[in-house]
Scaffold this motif. Structure first.
Motif, PDB file in Angstrom:
ATOM      1  N   ASP A  44       0.963  -1.254   0.473  1.00  0.00           N
ATOM      2  CA  ASP A  44       0.000   0.136   0.206  1.00  0.00           C
ATOM      3  C   ASP A  44       0.459   1.218   0.220  1.00  0.00           C
ATOM      4  OD1 ASP A  44      -2.212   1.514   0.311  1.00  0.00           O
ATOM      5  OD2 ASP A  44      -2.909   1.733   2.077  1.00  0.00           O
ATOM      6  N   GLY A  45       2.514   1.911  -0.643  1.00  0.00           N
ATOM      7  CA  GLY A  45       2.388   2.284  -0.662  1.00  0.00           C
ATOM      8  C   GLY A  45       3.888   2.778  -0.014  1.00  0.00           C
ATOM      9  N   VAL A  46       3.768   1.719   0.726  1.00  0.00           N
ATOM     10  CA  VAL A  46       4.618   1.773   2.471  1.00  0.00           C
ATOM     11  C   VAL A  46       5.276   0.621   2.308  1.00  0.00           C
ATOM     12  CG1 VAL A  46       4.750   2.780   4.948  1.00  0.00           C
ATOM     13  CG2 VAL A  46       2.913   3.565   3.459  1.00  0.00           C
ATOM     14  N   ALA A  47       6.996   0.745   2.913  1.00  0.00           N
ATOM     15  CA  ALA A  47       7.722   0.303   2.879  1.00  0.00           C
ATOM     16  C   ALA A  47       8.037  -0.116   4.697  1.00  0.00           C
ATOM     17  CB  ALA A  47       9.279   0.743   2.450  1.00  0.00           C
ATOM     18  N   VAL A  48       7.968  -1.184   5.466  1.00  0.00           N
ATOM     19  CA  VAL A  48       8.044  -1.081   6.365  1.00  0.00           C
ATOM     20  C   VAL A  48       9.251  -2.147   7.172  1.00  0.00           C
ATOM     21  CG1 VAL A  48       6.953  -1.579   8.492  1.00  0.00           C
ATOM     22  CG2 VAL A  48       5.956  -0.686   7.101  1.00  0.00           C
ATOM     23  N   PHE A  49       9.617  -1.734   8.155  1.00  0.00           N
ATOM     24  CA  PHE A  49      10.740  -2.190   8.556  1.00  0.00           C
ATOM     25  C   PHE A  49      10.994  -2.285   9.926  1.00  0.00           C
ATOM     26  CE2 PHE A  49      12.458  -1.104   4.539  1.00  0.00           C
ATOM     27  CZ  PHE A  49      13.696  -2.522   3.705  1.00  0.00           C
ATOM     28  N   LYS A  50      10.850  -3.468  10.796  1.00  0.00           N
ATOM     29  CA  LYS A  50      10.521  -3.371  12.624  1.00  0.00           C
ATOM     30  C   LYS A  50      11.818  -4.686  13.036  1.00  0.00           C
ATOM     31  CE  LYS A  50       5.554  -3.924  11.404  1.00  0.00           C
ATOM     32  NZ  LYS A  50       3.850  -4.474  11.657  1.00  0.00           N
ATOM     33  N   GLY A  51      12.003  -3.798  14.008  1.00  0.00           N
ATOM     34  CA  GLY A  51      13.104  -4.898  14.669  1.00  0.00           C
ATOM     35  C   GLY A  51      13.992  -4.870  14.364  1.00  0.00           C
ATOM     36  N   ILE A  52      14.331  -3.913  14.548  1.00  0.00           N
ATOM     37  CA  ILE A  52      16.454  -3.699  14.038  1.00  0.00           C
ATOM     38  C   ILE A  52      16.837  -3.358  15.122  1.00  0.00           C
ATOM     39  CG2 ILE A  52      18.189  -2.370  12.281  1.00  0.00           C
ATOM     40  CD1 ILE A  52      15.638  -1.688  10.282  1.00  0.00           C
ATOM     41  N   PRO A  53      18.026  -4.018  15.371  1.00  0.00           N
ATOM     42  CA  PRO A  53      18.524  -3.309  16.680  1.00  0.00           C
ATOM     43  C   PRO A  53      19.348  -2.507  16.506  1.00  0.00           C
ATOM     44  CG  PRO A  53      19.270  -5.581  15.065  1.00  0.00           C
ATOM     45  CD  PRO A  53      18.915  -5.424  14.741  1.00  0.00           C
ATOM     46  N   GLY A 101       5.785  -9.837  26.655  1.00  0.00           N
ATOM     47  CA  GLY A 101       6.263  -9.342  25.327  1.00  0.00           C
ATOM     48  C   GLY A 101       6.895  -8.292  26.211  1.00  0.00           C
ATOM     49  N   SER A 102       7.504  -8.110  26.680  1.00  0.00           N
ATOM     50  CA  SER A 102       8.893  -7.675  27.119  1.00  0.00           C
ATOM     51  C   SER A 102      10.024  -8.182  27.989  1.00  0.00           C
ATOM     52  CB  SER A 102       8.316  -6.424  28.479  1.00  0.00           C
ATOM     53  OG  SER A 102       7.615  -7.195  29.571  1.00  0.00           O
ATOM     54  N   SER A 103      10.678  -7.447  27.636  1.00  0.00           N
ATOM     55  CA  SER A 103      12.277  -8.623  27.857  1.00  0.00           C
ATOM     56  C   SER A 103      13.153  -7.300  28.633  1.00  0.00           C
ATOM     57  CB  SER A 103      12.410  -9.054  26.632  1.00  0.00           C
ATOM     58  OG  SER A 103      13.602  -9.711  26.810  1.00  0.00           O
ATOM     59  N   GLU A 104      13.973  -7.490  29.116  1.00  0.00           N
ATOM     60  CA  GLU A 104      15.514  -6.710  28.708  1.00  0.00           C
ATOM     61  C   GLU A 104      16.347  -6.531  27.899  1.00  0.00           C
ATOM     62  OE1 GLU A 104      19.105  -6.010  32.006  1.00  0.00           O
ATOM     63  OE2 GLU A 104      17.883  -7.548  32.332  1.00  0.00           O
ATOM     64  N   ASP A 105      16.155  -7.376  26.878  1.00  0.00           N
ATOM     65  CA  ASP A 105      16.781  -7.293  25.451  1.00  0.00           C
ATOM     66  C   ASP A 105      15.224  -6.408  24.441  1.00  0.00           C
ATOM     67  OD1 ASP A 105      17.608  -7.331  22.731  1.00  0.00           O
ATOM     68  OD2 ASP A 105      17.688  -9.860  22.955  1.00  0.00           O
ATOM     69  N   CYS A 106      15.999  -5.160  24.307  1.00  0.00           N
ATOM     70  CA  CYS A 106      14.505  -4.309  23.968  1.00  0.00           C
ATOM     71  C   CYS A 106      14.769  -3.358  23.024  1.00  0.00           C
ATOM     72  CB  CYS A 106      13.650  -4.254  24.940  1.00  0.00           C
ATOM     73  SG  CYS A 106      15.123  -2.722  26.045  1.00  0.00           S
ATOM     74  N   LEU A 107      16.383  -3.166  22.758  1.00  0.00           N
ATOM     75  CA  LEU A 107      16.604  -2.189  21.764  1.00  0.00           C
ATOM     76  C   LEU A 107      16.617  -1.737  20.427  1.00  0.00           C
ATOM     77  CD1 LEU A 107      19.851  -1.134  24.319  1.00  0.00           C
ATOM     78  CD2 LEU A 107      17.290  -0.623  24.504  1.00  0.00           C
ATOM     79  N   TYR A 108      16.127  -2.121  20.393  1.00  0.00           N
ATOM     80  CA  TYR A 108      14.990  -2.321  18.621  1.00  0.00           C
ATOM     81  C   TYR A 108      14.189  -1.317  18.067  1.00  0.00           C
ATOM     82  CZ  TYR A 108      15.955  -6.920  19.767  1.00  0.00           C
ATOM     83  OH  TYR A 108      17.053  -8.180  20.366  1.00  0.00           O
ATOM     84  N   LEU A 109      14.466  -0.661  17.120  1.00  0.00           N
ATOM     85  CA  LEU A 109      14.175   0.265  16.170  1.00  0.00           C
ATOM     86  C   LEU A 109      12.773  -0.139  14.662  1.00  0.00           C
ATOM     87  CD1 LEU A 109      15.214   0.989  13.472  1.00  0.00           C
ATOM     88  CD2 LEU A 109      16.892   1.686  15.379  1.00  0.00           C
TER      89      LEU A 109
END
Length: 548
Positions: A44-53, A101-109
């Motif tokens: 739909d015209g948008v590229a999405v990138f999730k969970g990149i450290p 769904g939460s964790s100490e390992d969490c630094l993602y964008l």
């Protein structure tokens, strides 16, 4: 022969272009960044990138350390799902557990990119800092998905940062360990690391690292003020928007690292709070051995609600942001008064009825509340209840809103305007028709978020949208996108949003019925009396509690 070479060059160039489509051109776009290749999804015209450290997991020896570099990976990393939220308790969480769904390992964008973006495009970038009182929240909220911004030609980034005692914590052995490192507010260090990631990588997605706007709400709005005054953040962003983030001291904006304080709001230091927390877990002493035991605690033991005894028989308290003297060197209020903030274009504002109840103090009647103003009691009555017929709940809600958010926003805007920087104030009062019985006094804390992001079907939006809802969302989303592009929210087809100045004191008023107009601030009398009270000796008497 020359013609053959030209044809070959064209063929080769076309082939290379076909192998390197725009970010949104392919169904599974891949982009090389500093740590490896990431693959997202386009629709739909948008590229999405999730969970990149954007940093290494802050666990084990890296608990209570500045964010560490990401370990590069081989091959292609799928960026199709959000990373875990940062470890948090939250409402309804059983003792000794963390929210699912939460964790100490969490630094993602996460990134939302306009279709067809290429590195040469230099698109404006917006970086959202979520709220949650510095103990909760997420960069993966449905209300803050970035599709609408991407369709406006803006790249949106959201991210997680450490929360609670994992995000703000002090202990004597930590102060001694790695003396070259900043201490205390690891959440702010995470924010700076995320912004540095933008500088290093956003061009590969078609973004302009020299046109970055930070914006956040509640604790995220407080963080915007902090980043405007933290020296290490200089050059990492170029415009700022603070939603319901205050602007003065008094709302968890900085506790001393290791000195007890005469200020009744911060009577003990952050290190004292850390020592008391350790004792609660049977950890005595303040040396490296005690620190090792703290690092061996489970994440559930660390999170446990974010509160601990202040050691003085007072209420249980969480340290919040910390004035360590190296990273956070002063509060936003002191920086603004001295003109030491980053001088960038600013949007700032709040909702019309943020929070009611005993959020600021424990007054139980109008008379008790007004008496707290001391010699300003008559001024407060005239400003808040001139006819003497308003319900206490309404007066208390308006007072809380003005004390914590509205007057501090005006305070901050004045300093930016005085520095010849564009400053725009908004007052968000729109209430959807089907919610007006529940929101009798106005728009509550965070009510504007789904409208600014134009995500009305998110859980924080209206149950059933109307044309008025859709128009408010369209206008606000366009204002914010315009500001990201140029530093000015105004544009064709929008009501004029006046640049704030102390002469006319004009703001953008988003009214309860959805009418949007630039006009002089009708709250002036209320904010003036709050300004007098918050600047004088009355402050201690009026504010007996607080925090977001």
């Amino acid at each position: 022969m020359k013609k053959v070479l030209v044809v070959l060059i064209i063929i080769i160039g076309s082939s290379l272009q076909a192998q390197n489509p725009g970010i949104g051109d392919a169904a599974s776009p891949s982009v090389r960044i500093s740590s490896g290749i990431v693959r997202g999804i386009a629709q739909d015209g948008v590229a999405v990138f999730k969970g990149i450290p954007y940093a290494a997991p802050p666990v084990g020896e890296y608990r209570w350390r500045p964010p560490q570099p990401v370990i590069p990976w081989e091959g292609i990393r799928d960026a199709l799902a959000f990373g875990p939220d940062c470890a948090q308790g939250g409402w309804g969480t059983a003792p000794g557990t963390i929210r699912e769904g939460s964790s100490e390992d969490c630094l993602y964008l996460n990134l939302w990119i306009p279709a067809g973006a290429r590195p040469k495009n230099k698109l404006p970038v917006m970086v959202w800092i979520h709220g949650g009182a510095f103990v909760g929240g997420s960069g993966a909220s449905a209300a803050t998905s970035g599709e609408a911004f991407a369709k406006q030609g803006v790249i949106l980034m959201t991210f997680n940062y450490r929360l609670g005692r994992l995000g703000h914590f002090a202990f004597p052995a930590l102060s001694a360990e790695h003396p070259d490192e900043p201490k205390g507010s690891y959440a702010f260090m995470d924010m700076i690391a995320a912004l540095q990631w933008v500088q290093d990588n956003i061009a590969a997605f078609g973004g302009d690292p020299n046109n970055v706007t930070i914006f956040g709400q509640s604790a995220g709005g407080v963080a915007v003020h902090s980043l405007l005054t933290i020296p290490q953040a200089k050059g990492l962003f170029h415009k700022a928007i603070s939603h319901s983030g205050g602007g003065r001291d008094g709302v968890l904006t900085g506790r001393p690292m290791n000195k007890e304080n005469a200020d009744p709001f911060y009577p003990v230091s952050a290190e004292t709070i850390g020592i008391n927390f350790a004792r609660r877990h049977g950890i005595d002493g303040t040396d490296a051995n005690a620190l090792a035991k703290l690092r061996s605690l489970s994440v559930e033991e660390i999170v446990d609600g974010g509160q601990e005894s202040d050691g003085e028989g007072g209420p249980r308290t969480y340290s919040g942001p910390i004035l360590d003297g190296k990273l956070v060197v002063e509060t936003a209020e002191s920086a603004y008064k001295a003109g030491r903030q980053l001088n960038v274009p600013l949007i700032i504002g709040s909702c019309s009825a943020e929070i009611g109840g005993s959020f600021v103090n424990f007054a139980g009647t109008k008379e008790e509340l007004f008496s707290l103003f001391g010699e300003l009691e008559d001024d407060a009555k005239a400003a808040y209840d001139p006819e003497g017929n308003k319900e206490f709940d309404e007066v208390q809600t308006l007072f809380n809103t003005d004390w914590v958010w509205a007057e501090p926003a005006r305070f901050a805007a004045r300093f930016f305007a005085a520095g010849d920087m564009p400053a725009y104030i908004f007052h968000y009062g729109y209430v959807p028709a089907n919610m007006r019985e529940r929101m009798r006094y106005g728009a509550g804390h965070g009510a504007e978020i789904p409208y600014v992001f134009n995500n009305l079907n998110s859980r924080r939006g209206a149950d059933k949208t109307t044309k008025a809802d859709e128009e408010v969302a369209r206008i606000l989303n366009t204002y914010w996108a315009n500001f990201a592009k140029t530093g000015n929210p105004n544009g064709a087809g929008l009501p004029v949003w006046p640049n704030y100045g102390t002469a006319k004191e004009e703001i953008l008023d988003i009214q309860p019925d959805g009418n949007i107009v630039g006009k002089p601030d009708t709250r002036k009398a209320r904010l003036d009396v709050i300004e007098k009270a918050s600047s004088g000796s009355n402050r201690v008497r009026i504010q007996s509690r607080g925090g977001i």
